[in-house]
Scaffold this motif. Structure first.
Motif, PDB file in Angstrom:
ATOM      1  N   ALA A 100       0.825  -1.209   0.000  1.00 56.40           N
ATOM      2  CA  ALA A 100       0.000   0.000   0.000  1.00 56.40           C
ATOM      3  C   ALA A 100       0.858   1.257   0.000  1.00 56.40           C
ATOM      4  O   ALA A 100       0.408   2.323  -0.420  1.00 56.40           O
ATOM      5  N   GLY A 101       2.092   1.132   0.473  1.00 61.33           N
ATOM      6  CA  GLY A 101       2.971   2.293   0.574  1.00 61.33           C
ATOM      7  C   GLY A 101       3.762   2.611  -0.680  1.00 61.33           C
ATOM      8  O   GLY A 101       4.440   3.636  -0.753  1.00 61.33           O
ATOM      9  N   PHE A 102       3.694   1.761  -1.701  1.00 60.82           N
ATOM     10  CA  PHE A 102       4.420   2.029  -2.939  1.00 60.82           C
ATOM     11  C   PHE A 102       3.790   3.216  -3.670  1.00 60.82           C
ATOM     12  O   PHE A 102       2.582   3.253  -3.888  1.00 60.82           O
ATOM     13  N   ASN A 103       4.633   4.162  -4.094  1.00 56.72           N
ATOM     14  CA  ASN A 103       4.145   5.335  -4.817  1.00 56.72           C
ATOM     15  C   ASN A 103       4.664   5.430  -6.243  1.00 56.72           C
ATOM     16  O   ASN A 103       4.188   6.264  -7.016  1.00 56.72           O
ATOM     17  N   THR A 104       5.637   4.604  -6.586  1.00 57.08           N
ATOM     18  CA  THR A 104       6.180   4.619  -7.946  1.00 57.08           C
ATOM     19  C   THR A 104       6.487   3.193  -8.388  1.00 57.08           C
ATOM     20  O   THR A 104       6.655   2.291  -7.557  1.00 57.08           O
ATOM     21  N   HIS A 105       6.589   3.020  -9.694  1.00 54.90           N
ATOM     22  CA  HIS A 105       6.980   1.731 -10.240  1.00 54.90           C
ATOM     23  C   HIS A 105       8.376   1.345  -9.745  1.00 54.90           C
ATOM     24  O   HIS A 105       8.667   0.168  -9.530  1.00 54.90           O
ATOM     25  N   TYR A 106       9.237   2.345  -9.591  1.00 52.95           N
ATOM     26  CA  TYR A 106      10.601   2.060  -9.172  1.00 52.95           C
ATOM     27  C   TYR A 106      10.639   1.495  -7.756  1.00 52.95           C
ATOM     28  O   TYR A 106      11.474   0.629  -7.456  1.00 52.95           O
ATOM     29  N   GLU A 107       9.747   1.934  -6.882  1.00 50.91           N
ATOM     30  CA  GLU A 107       9.685   1.377  -5.532  1.00 50.91           C
ATOM     31  C   GLU A 107       9.277  -0.092  -5.577  1.00 50.91           C
ATOM     32  O   GLU A 107       9.770  -0.904  -4.797  1.00 50.91           O
ATOM     33  N   VAL A 108       8.368  -0.420  -6.489  1.00 46.01           N
ATOM     34  CA  VAL A 108       7.992  -1.825  -6.675  1.00 46.01           C
ATOM     35  C   VAL A 108       9.196  -2.616  -7.162  1.00 46.01           C
ATOM     36  O   VAL A 108       9.456  -3.729  -6.696  1.00 46.01           O
ATOM     37  N   PHE A 109       9.925  -2.034  -8.101  1.00 42.70           N
ATOM     38  CA  PHE A 109      11.119  -2.689  -8.632  1.00 42.70           C
ATOM     39  C   PHE A 109      12.119  -2.995  -7.520  1.00 42.70           C
ATOM     40  O   PHE A 109      12.641  -4.115  -7.426  1.00 42.70           O
ATOM     41  N   LYS A 110      12.388  -2.017  -6.671  1.00 44.77           N
ATOM     42  CA  LYS A 110      13.369  -2.216  -5.588  1.00 44.77           C
ATOM     43  C   LYS A 110      12.904  -3.299  -4.622  1.00 44.77           C
ATOM     44  O   LYS A 110      13.708  -4.116  -4.158  1.00 44.77           O
ATOM     45  N   TYR A 111      11.605  -3.305  -4.315  1.00 44.58           N
ATOM     46  CA  TYR A 111      11.086  -4.334  -3.415  1.00 44.58           C
ATOM     47  C   TYR A 111      11.252  -5.717  -4.028  1.00 44.58           C
ATOM     48  O   TYR A 111      11.709  -6.655  -3.374  1.00 44.58           O
ATOM     49  N   MET A 112      10.852  -5.852  -5.288  1.00 45.21           N
ATOM     50  CA  MET A 112      10.921  -7.154  -5.946  1.00 45.21           C
ATOM     51  C   MET A 112      12.364  -7.632  -6.083  1.00 45.21           C
ATOM     52  O   MET A 112      12.652  -8.824  -5.933  1.00 45.21           O
ATOM     53  N   LYS A 113      13.265  -6.722  -6.351  1.00 47.04           N
ATOM     54  CA  LYS A 113      14.683  -7.094  -6.443  1.00 47.04           C
ATOM     55  C   LYS A 113      15.175  -7.633  -5.107  1.00 47.04           C
ATOM     56  O   LYS A 113      15.876  -8.650  -5.045  1.00 47.04           O
ATOM     57  N   GLY A 114      14.798  -6.938  -4.020  1.00 48.72           N
ATOM     58  CA  GLY A 114      15.206  -7.391  -2.695  1.00 48.72           C
ATOM     59  C   GLY A 114      14.589  -8.728  -2.324  1.00 48.72           C
ATOM     60  O   GLY A 114      15.261  -9.599  -1.762  1.00 48.72           O
ATOM     61  N   LEU A 115      13.307  -8.913  -2.634  1.00 44.55           N
ATOM     62  CA  LEU A 115      12.636 -10.177  -2.334  1.00 44.55           C
ATOM     63  C   LEU A 115      13.274 -11.327  -3.116  1.00 44.55           C
ATOM     64  O   LEU A 115      13.497 -12.412  -2.560  1.00 44.55           O
ATOM     65  N   GLN A 171      16.324 -11.574  -4.254  1.00 47.11           N
ATOM     66  CA  GLN A 171      17.637 -11.887  -3.671  1.00 47.11           C
ATOM     67  C   GLN A 171      17.487 -12.612  -2.343  1.00 47.11           C
ATOM     68  O   GLN A 171      18.238 -13.561  -2.055  1.00 47.11           O
ATOM     69  N   TYR A 172      16.522 -12.199  -1.530  1.00 53.62           N
ATOM     70  CA  TYR A 172      16.300 -12.835  -0.234  1.00 53.62           C
ATOM     71  C   TYR A 172      15.963 -14.314  -0.401  1.00 53.62           C
ATOM     72  O   TYR A 172      16.370 -15.153   0.401  1.00 53.62           O
ATOM     73  N   LEU A 173      15.221 -14.635  -1.453  1.00 54.73           N
ATOM     74  CA  LEU A 173      14.820 -16.019  -1.707  1.00 54.73           C
ATOM     75  C   LEU A 173      15.927 -16.832  -2.380  1.00 54.73           C
ATOM     76  O   LEU A 173      15.740 -18.012  -2.663  1.00 54.73           O
ATOM     77  N   GLY A 174      17.064 -16.198  -2.612  1.00 53.49           N
ATOM     78  CA  GLY A 174      18.176 -16.905  -3.234  1.00 53.49           C
ATOM     79  C   GLY A 174      17.993 -17.117  -4.724  1.00 53.49           C
ATOM     80  O   GLY A 174      18.580 -18.036  -5.310  1.00 53.49           O
ATOM     81  N   MET A 175      17.170 -16.260  -5.340  1.00 52.45           N
ATOM     82  CA  MET A 175      16.890 -16.367  -6.765  1.00 52.45           C
ATOM     83  C   MET A 175      17.575 -15.241  -7.522  1.00 52.45           C
ATOM     84  O   MET A 175      18.206 -14.363  -6.919  1.00 52.45           O
ATOM     85  N   SER A 176      17.435 -15.251  -8.857  1.00 53.94           N
ATOM     86  CA  SER A 176      18.210 -14.329  -9.672  1.00 53.94           C
ATOM     87  C   SER A 176      17.408 -13.229 -10.340  1.00 53.94           C
ATOM     88  O   SER A 176      17.927 -12.140 -10.576  1.00 53.94           O
ATOM     89  N   ALA A 177      16.157 -13.484 -10.705  1.00 56.11           N
ATOM     90  CA  ALA A 177      15.419 -12.488 -11.489  1.00 56.11           C
ATOM     91  C   ALA A 177      13.924 -12.585 -11.242  1.00 56.11           C
ATOM     92  O   ALA A 177      13.397 -13.627 -10.854  1.00 56.11           O
ATOM     93  N   PHE A 178      13.238 -11.471 -11.470  1.00 60.11           N
ATOM     94  CA  PHE A 178      11.784 -11.435 -11.366  1.00 60.11           C
ATOM     95  C   PHE A 178      11.215 -10.787 -12.619  1.00 60.11           C
ATOM     96  O   PHE A 178      11.905 -10.082 -13.362  1.00 60.11           O
ATOM     97  N   LEU A 179       9.943 -11.019 -12.837  1.00 61.73           N
ATOM     98  CA  LEU A 179       9.240 -10.440 -13.978  1.00 61.73           C
ATOM     99  C   LEU A 179       7.787 -10.224 -13.574  1.00 61.73           C
ATOM    100  O   LEU A 179       7.153 -11.121 -13.029  1.00 61.73           O
ATOM    101  N   ILE A 180       7.271  -9.021 -13.800  1.00 64.62           N
ATOM    102  CA  ILE A 180       5.854  -8.745 -13.613  1.00 64.62           C
ATOM    103  C   ILE A 180       5.323  -8.249 -14.946  1.00 64.62           C
ATOM    104  O   ILE A 180       5.874  -7.308 -15.527  1.00 64.62           O
ATOM    105  N   MET A 181       4.279  -8.894 -15.435  1.00 65.58           N
ATOM    106  CA  MET A 181       3.788  -8.591 -16.774  1.00 65.58           C
ATOM    107  C   MET A 181       2.277  -8.757 -16.854  1.00 65.58           C
ATOM    108  O   MET A 181       1.668  -9.413 -16.008  1.00 65.58           O
ATOM    109  N   THR A 182       1.682  -8.134 -17.856  1.00 66.70           N
ATOM    110  CA  THR A 182       0.299  -8.447 -18.177  1.00 66.70           C
ATOM    111  C   THR A 182       0.317  -9.620 -19.143  1.00 66.70           C
ATOM    112  O   THR A 182       1.235  -9.767 -19.947  1.00 66.70           O
TER     113      THR A 182
END
Length: 240
Positions: free
Chosen positions: A15-30, A32-43
């Motif tokens: 709920a606190g995300f205000n920009t696409h870039y904030e979503v990007f930073k969160y997903m990148k951190g998540l 990495q935390y899971l020990g994975m390499s990449a994420f993708l969000i798409m329609t």
């Protein structure tokens, strides 16, 4: 922070995300935390869309990987896309196994591509927004997820995608100020021009061109040129 704590706090975080870039930073951190390499969000694409670069997307896939994927038409007859269009259930995947039924040429091409970037396994999470638009989140790397992880990641994907859709809707009604040079560079990039070519056409240094494009990418809340071009076209900021 444990994955359990991450999961328990996701409603407030999303709920606190205000920009696409904030979503990007969160997903990148998540990721990495899971020990994975990449994420993708798409329609999820309709039958007329044959490129990942033409979908609404936030990803940390390397730009050259996206370009290679689209240049070889790997979305066409993709078993991953086909499965998500037929079902709303999340699923683990193995690149080699899920592409078994592809023609030998595309099968070897897609397996080699994903292995090159260490994305041979992972999971997809089909989701939808309040308007009924369908999308997906994927997290890729060298392993699959447990049932426990899948359930929690599906909930995270649902909240993230919903918030991302809200941000995109707000973005359409929020004017973004661009300089004429930024628009010229974006337009020429959309036409397939490289920075060196744009520099010659606009009588600028290549460094200046890259700065203009970088500024436009930030204003659009994107992270790559491909994403910025797609966003600018979608918002009618540029036309080609």
């Amino acid at each position: 922070m444990t994955f359990e704590a991450e999961f328990n706090g996701i409603e407030e975080v999303a709920a606190g995300f205000n920009t696409h870039y904030e979503v990007f930073k969160y997903m990148k951190g998540l990721t990495q935390y899971l020990g994975m390499s990449a994420f993708l969000i798409m329609t999820l694409p309709n039958v007329d869309v044959v490129e990942i670069g033409a979908t609404k997307i936030i990803t940390n896939w390397p730009a050259e990987m996206v370009d290679y994927y689209d240049a070889h038409n790997l979305m066409v007859d993709s078993p991953v896309i086909r499965r998500m269009l037929r079902s709303t259930s999340p699923f683990n995947y193995d690149v080699a196994a899920i592409n078994t039924d592809r023609g030998e040429g595309k099968k070897s091409t897609v397996i080699e591509l994903f292995n090159r970037y260490g994305l041979e396994k992972g999971a997809y999470f089909p989701v939808h927004d309040a308007a009924g638009g369908r999308g997906a989140m994927s997290i890729s790397g060298s392993r699959n997820f447990s049932v426990f992880e899948m359930a929690k990641l599906l909930y995270i994907a649902t909240l993230i995608y919903d918030r991302l859709s809200q941000l995109t809707l707000n973005e359409k009604h929020k004017p973004i100020a661009f300089t004429s040079s930024e628009l010229d560079c974006l337009r020429l990039t959309a036409g397939g021009r490289k920075s060196s070519e744009i520099a010659k056409l606009l009588d600028l240094s290549e460094h200046a061109v890259n700065n203009h494009i970088g500024s436009a990418i930030k204003k659009l809340g994107c992270t790559t040129r491909t994403q910025a071009v797609v966003s600018a076209l979608r918002l009618n900021i540029i036309r080609v």
